[in-house]
Write a protein that holds these residues in place. Structure first.
Motif, PDB file in Angstrom:
ATOM      1  N   PHE A 156       7.528  13.709  -2.976  1.00 56.68           N
ATOM      2  CA  PHE A 156       6.842  15.000  -2.968  1.00 56.68           C
ATOM      3  C   PHE A 156       5.996  15.152  -4.222  1.00 56.68           C
ATOM      4  O   PHE A 156       6.475  14.946  -5.348  1.00 56.68           O
ATOM      5  CB  PHE A 156       7.856  16.148  -2.875  1.00 56.68           C
ATOM      6  CG  PHE A 156       7.236  17.517  -2.999  1.00 56.68           C
ATOM      7  CD1 PHE A 156       6.619  18.113  -1.911  1.00 56.68           C
ATOM      8  CD2 PHE A 156       7.255  18.206  -4.216  1.00 56.68           C
ATOM      9  CE1 PHE A 156       6.040  19.375  -2.014  1.00 56.68           C
ATOM     10  CE2 PHE A 156       6.676  19.461  -4.326  1.00 56.68           C
ATOM     11  CZ  PHE A 156       6.064  20.049  -3.223  1.00 56.68           C
ATOM     12  N   VAL A 157       4.680  15.543  -4.035  1.00 58.01           N
ATOM     13  CA  VAL A 157       3.783  15.789  -5.162  1.00 58.01           C
ATOM     14  C   VAL A 157       3.138  17.159  -4.950  1.00 58.01           C
ATOM     15  O   VAL A 157       2.530  17.401  -3.914  1.00 58.01           O
ATOM     16  CB  VAL A 157       2.698  14.705  -5.283  1.00 58.01           C
ATOM     17  CG1 VAL A 157       1.723  15.073  -6.404  1.00 58.01           C
ATOM     18  CG2 VAL A 157       3.313  13.339  -5.531  1.00 58.01           C
ATOM     19  N   ARG A 202     -12.701  15.128 -10.624  1.00 54.23           N
ATOM     20  CA  ARG A 202     -13.144  13.819 -11.135  1.00 54.23           C
ATOM     21  C   ARG A 202     -12.592  12.649 -10.332  1.00 54.23           C
ATOM     22  O   ARG A 202     -12.813  11.498 -10.690  1.00 54.23           O
ATOM     23  CB  ARG A 202     -12.750  13.678 -12.609  1.00 54.23           C
ATOM     24  CG  ARG A 202     -13.514  14.623 -13.538  1.00 54.23           C
ATOM     25  CD  ARG A 202     -13.288  14.261 -15.003  1.00 54.23           C
ATOM     26  NE  ARG A 202     -11.908  14.442 -15.396  1.00 54.23           N
ATOM     27  CZ  ARG A 202     -11.393  15.572 -15.869  1.00 54.23           C
ATOM     28  NH1 ARG A 202     -12.170  16.637 -15.984  1.00 54.23           N
ATOM     29  NH2 ARG A 202     -10.120  15.651 -16.207  1.00 54.23           N
ATOM     30  N   GLY A 203     -11.878  12.939  -9.232  1.00 51.93           N
ATOM     31  CA  GLY A 203     -11.483  11.846  -8.342  1.00 51.93           C
ATOM     32  C   GLY A 203     -10.005  11.555  -8.266  1.00 51.93           C
ATOM     33  O   GLY A 203      -9.616  10.508  -7.723  1.00 51.93           O
ATOM     34  N   TRP A 204      -9.158  12.440  -8.771  1.00 50.96           N
ATOM     35  CA  TRP A 204      -7.708  12.222  -8.621  1.00 50.96           C
ATOM     36  C   TRP A 204      -7.308  12.381  -7.155  1.00 50.96           C
ATOM     37  O   TRP A 204      -7.841  13.252  -6.459  1.00 50.96           O
ATOM     38  CB  TRP A 204      -6.947  13.250  -9.482  1.00 50.96           C
ATOM     39  CG  TRP A 204      -5.468  13.008  -9.519  1.00 50.96           C
ATOM     40  CD1 TRP A 204      -4.766  12.273 -10.412  1.00 50.96           C
ATOM     41  CD2 TRP A 204      -4.507  13.515  -8.574  1.00 50.96           C
ATOM     42  NE1 TRP A 204      -3.442  12.281 -10.118  1.00 50.96           N
ATOM     43  CE2 TRP A 204      -3.239  13.038  -8.967  1.00 50.96           C
ATOM     44  CE3 TRP A 204      -4.575  14.313  -7.439  1.00 50.96           C
ATOM     45  CZ2 TRP A 204      -2.070  13.329  -8.271  1.00 50.96           C
ATOM     46  CZ3 TRP A 204      -3.421  14.588  -6.736  1.00 50.96           C
ATOM     47  CH2 TRP A 204      -2.177  14.113  -7.146  1.00 50.96           C
ATOM     48  N   PRO A 205      -6.403  11.563  -6.651  1.00 50.43           N
ATOM     49  CA  PRO A 205      -5.643  10.504  -7.326  1.00 50.43           C
ATOM     50  C   PRO A 205      -6.488   9.246  -7.565  1.00 50.43           C
ATOM     51  O   PRO A 205      -7.169   8.792  -6.648  1.00 50.43           O
ATOM     52  CB  PRO A 205      -4.492  10.224  -6.372  1.00 50.43           C
ATOM     53  CG  PRO A 205      -5.000  10.625  -5.024  1.00 50.43           C
ATOM     54  CD  PRO A 205      -5.952  11.767  -5.277  1.00 50.43           C
ATOM     55  N   THR A 206      -6.418   8.741  -8.758  1.00 51.89           N
ATOM     56  CA  THR A 206      -7.203   7.583  -9.142  1.00 51.89           C
ATOM     57  C   THR A 206      -6.594   6.311  -8.577  1.00 51.89           C
ATOM     58  O   THR A 206      -5.500   6.318  -7.990  1.00 51.89           O
ATOM     59  CB  THR A 206      -7.269   7.482 -10.666  1.00 51.89           C
ATOM     60  OG1 THR A 206      -5.931   7.316 -11.176  1.00 51.89           O
ATOM     61  CG2 THR A 206      -7.882   8.739 -11.284  1.00 51.89           C
ATOM     62  N   VAL A 207      -7.307   5.219  -8.784  1.00 48.20           N
ATOM     63  CA  VAL A 207      -6.807   3.911  -8.322  1.00 48.20           C
ATOM     64  C   VAL A 207      -5.480   3.588  -8.997  1.00 48.20           C
ATOM     65  O   VAL A 207      -4.544   3.074  -8.374  1.00 48.20           O
ATOM     66  CB  VAL A 207      -7.848   2.814  -8.621  1.00 48.20           C
ATOM     67  CG1 VAL A 207      -7.289   1.443  -8.273  1.00 48.20           C
ATOM     68  CG2 VAL A 207      -9.131   3.091  -7.848  1.00 48.20           C
ATOM     69  N   GLU A 256       0.834  -1.199   0.000  1.00 48.80           N
ATOM     70  CA  GLU A 256       0.000   0.000   0.000  1.00 48.80           C
ATOM     71  C   GLU A 256       0.866   1.246   0.000  1.00 48.80           C
ATOM     72  O   GLU A 256       2.102   1.155   0.115  1.00 48.80           O
ATOM     73  CB  GLU A 256      -0.920   0.015   1.223  1.00 48.80           C
ATOM     74  CG  GLU A 256      -0.162  -0.008   2.539  1.00 48.80           C
ATOM     75  CD  GLU A 256      -1.079  -0.026   3.747  1.00 48.80           C
ATOM     76  OE1 GLU A 256      -2.288   0.214   3.561  1.00 48.80           O
ATOM     77  OE2 GLU A 256      -0.585  -0.274   4.869  1.00 48.80           O
ATOM     78  N   SER A 257       0.224   2.376  -0.123  1.00 49.48           N
ATOM     79  CA  SER A 257       0.927   3.649  -0.020  1.00 49.48           C
ATOM     80  C   SER A 257       0.351   4.416   1.169  1.00 49.48           C
ATOM     81  O   SER A 257      -0.699   4.063   1.700  1.00 49.48           O
ATOM     82  CB  SER A 257       0.760   4.464  -1.307  1.00 49.48           C
ATOM     83  OG  SER A 257      -0.630   4.741  -1.522  1.00 49.48           O
ATOM     84  N   THR A 277      -3.270   5.726 -10.100  1.00 50.03           N
ATOM     85  CA  THR A 277      -2.226   6.561  -9.498  1.00 50.03           C
ATOM     86  C   THR A 277      -1.809   6.004  -8.147  1.00 50.03           C
ATOM     87  O   THR A 277      -0.612   5.952  -7.820  1.00 50.03           O
ATOM     88  CB  THR A 277      -2.739   8.007  -9.343  1.00 50.03           C
ATOM     89  OG1 THR A 277      -3.145   8.503 -10.607  1.00 50.03           O
ATOM     90  CG2 THR A 277      -1.661   8.910  -8.778  1.00 50.03           C
ATOM     91  N   ARG A 278      -2.805   5.596  -7.341  1.00 51.47           N
ATOM     92  CA  ARG A 278      -2.472   5.034  -6.023  1.00 51.47           C
ATOM     93  C   ARG A 278      -1.639   3.759  -6.154  1.00 51.47           C
ATOM     94  O   ARG A 278      -0.744   3.508  -5.354  1.00 51.47           O
ATOM     95  CB  ARG A 278      -3.757   4.752  -5.241  1.00 51.47           C
ATOM     96  CG  ARG A 278      -4.556   5.988  -4.816  1.00 51.47           C
ATOM     97  CD  ARG A 278      -3.788   6.820  -3.802  1.00 51.47           C
ATOM     98  NE  ARG A 278      -3.540   6.122  -2.568  1.00 51.47           N
ATOM     99  CZ  ARG A 278      -4.172   6.387  -1.412  1.00 51.47           C
ATOM    100  NH1 ARG A 278      -5.071   7.343  -1.374  1.00 51.47           N
ATOM    101  NH2 ARG A 278      -3.868   5.720  -0.337  1.00 51.47           N
TER     102      ARG A 278
END
Length: 426
Positions: free
Chosen positions: A330-331, A343-348, A295-296, A350-351
């Protein structure tokens, strides 16, 4: 239907009420006290009602006996409130209570249900017994006055008929023609018949069909009801006063002001000569899982955007985590298209690309609180960075929005002016 306030505005209102709640509390307490005192000072009153059935008397037998034609209930209501009736009622009450006719009239309410021959006589007194006695006394005085009026009218008609009969009998002459004699005799017979009918007229004015009972409750509100009403009124007065109160300052100020923002621990970095020392303590307080193989762990960090500052709080946190042996990525959320965030970022996807990493998502450059809150709900930890000269109202607004989305914060750290930062984590 009126539009409801946006959540942000509701949060601002609630936050301002929370800061100035003593004003509303004081006005509510004053209203409560005034209500109770008013109930004690204002004499208690009680209302009792007597019900009278009105008998349709017709003192003129030549008129119709239809009760709808012989009784005007509007007139009877006025009669029950007339000077003669109230003064007679005062005399009836005199052995026990001292009233003037005007006082009885002021305490009296007379009504009649539609299409009925009933009078409801309501009397207000200082005690239950006084109220009941007053209602019955007015009812009895009204019936007596009605009997007197009918008897007087009957006597007038009888006297008129007798006088006319005497005139006819005295005017009769022996040499009258047959027609004249017959005419006089017809009038004499009619008057004699009228006198006979007058003697049989029913002079019963009616009766009290429902004697007044001692009331068990006050007609005026008691201390509890007036106290509650006073408290509510005081609250309604106090809330606008509290909301209209001007804030002396909009800056955060010191650590004491930070404790009013929430119930989370506050990390005081205003006395640290090196910002890194405060960030090291903050990194230590963050509850970051040790095993991130599957996981993250996303930490959202937000600070007041200062165009003149060369410090990036997100990178400072990344460095502090690195000093503790926890590498972090870092983001900059400000570089992400806001449409993607909506629209839901971070998306699945991306995760998944972040699996095994600690990601510090810096939202400082975002201008929309709504987007910040949206990212907070998609993060594993929330960090808010502020300094003592940052806008306190803006911070309360954001933290209120976070609470409204169940994105609770539980760590706060405050930095010195311009170079300082406030931190929250969950």
């Amino acid at each position: 239907m009126p539009a409801s306030l946006p959540p942000a505005q509701l949060t601002d209102v609630a936050a301002k009420l929370g800061r100035h709640w003593p004003i509303a509390a004081v006005t509510a307490i004053l209203g409560l006290i005034l209500g109770v005192v008013g109930a004690i000072v204002i004499p208690a009153t009680y209302a009792a009602q007597s019900t009278v059935s009105v008998n349709p008397m017709n003192s003129d037998p030549l008129l119709s006996t239809d009760s709808n034609q012989t009784v005007s209930m509007a007139t009877e209501q006025q009669l029950a409130r007339s000077r003669n009736v109230v003064e007679a009622a005062a005399i009836r009450l005199a052995p026990r209570y001292s009233f003037t006719g005007q006082e009885i009239q002021d305490a009296l309410v007379v009504s009649s249900p539609d299409q009925s021959l009933v009078l409801n006589i309501e009397f207000t007194g200082a005690t239950p017994q006084e109220a009941a006695a007053g209602a019955d006394a007015v009812g009895e005085a009204y019936l007596a006055e009605r009997r007197v009026d009918a008897s007087a009218e009957l006597d007038r008609l009888a006297a008129s008929a007798s006088s006319r009969l005497t005139e006819l009998q005295a005017g009769a002459v022996d040499d009258a023609s047959g027609i004249e004699e017959r005419s006089i005799q017809i009038q004499v017979d009619a008057l004699a018949n009228q006198l006979a009918q007058l003697s049989n007229v029913d002079l019963n004015p009616g009766q009290i069909v429902g004697a007044a009972e001692d009331p068990t409750t006050r007609a005026t509100p008691g201390p509890i009801m007036l106290g509650i009403a006073g408290a509510v009124l005081g609250l309604l007065i106090g809330i606008p006063i509290a909301l209209s109160r001007k804030e002396d300052t909009t800056t955060i100020g010191g650590i004491e002001a930070m404790t009013t923002i929430g119930d989370h621990p506050v990390l005081d970095g205003t006395k640290d000569t090196n910002r890194a020392d405060t960030w090291d303590i903050a990194a230590l307080m963050l509850q970051v899982p040790h095993d991130l193989r599957s996981e993250s762990f996303v930490i959202m960090l937000d600070a007041d955007d200062d165009p003149l500052s060369i410090v990036e709080p997100g990178r400072e946190l990344v460095d502090a985590l690195a000093r503790r042996g926890r590498a972090a990525q870092f983001v900059d959320a400000g570089a992400i298209n806001e449409g993607k965030i909506s629209r839901g970022w971070p998306t699945v996807t991306t995760r998944k690309s972040w699996v095994g990493s600690i990601v510090v998502l810096d939202t400082t450059a975002l201008t929309s609180d709504a987007h910040k809150v949206a990212l907070a709900t998609r993060s594993d930890s929330i960090v808010l960075s502020r300094n003592t000269t940052d806008d306190a109202a803006a911070l309360r607004r954001l933290t209120g929005l976070l609470r409204s989305k169940n994105a609770a914060v539980d760590l706060a750290a405050l930095f010195p002016p311009r170079s300082g930062t406030l931190l929250f984590t969950r």
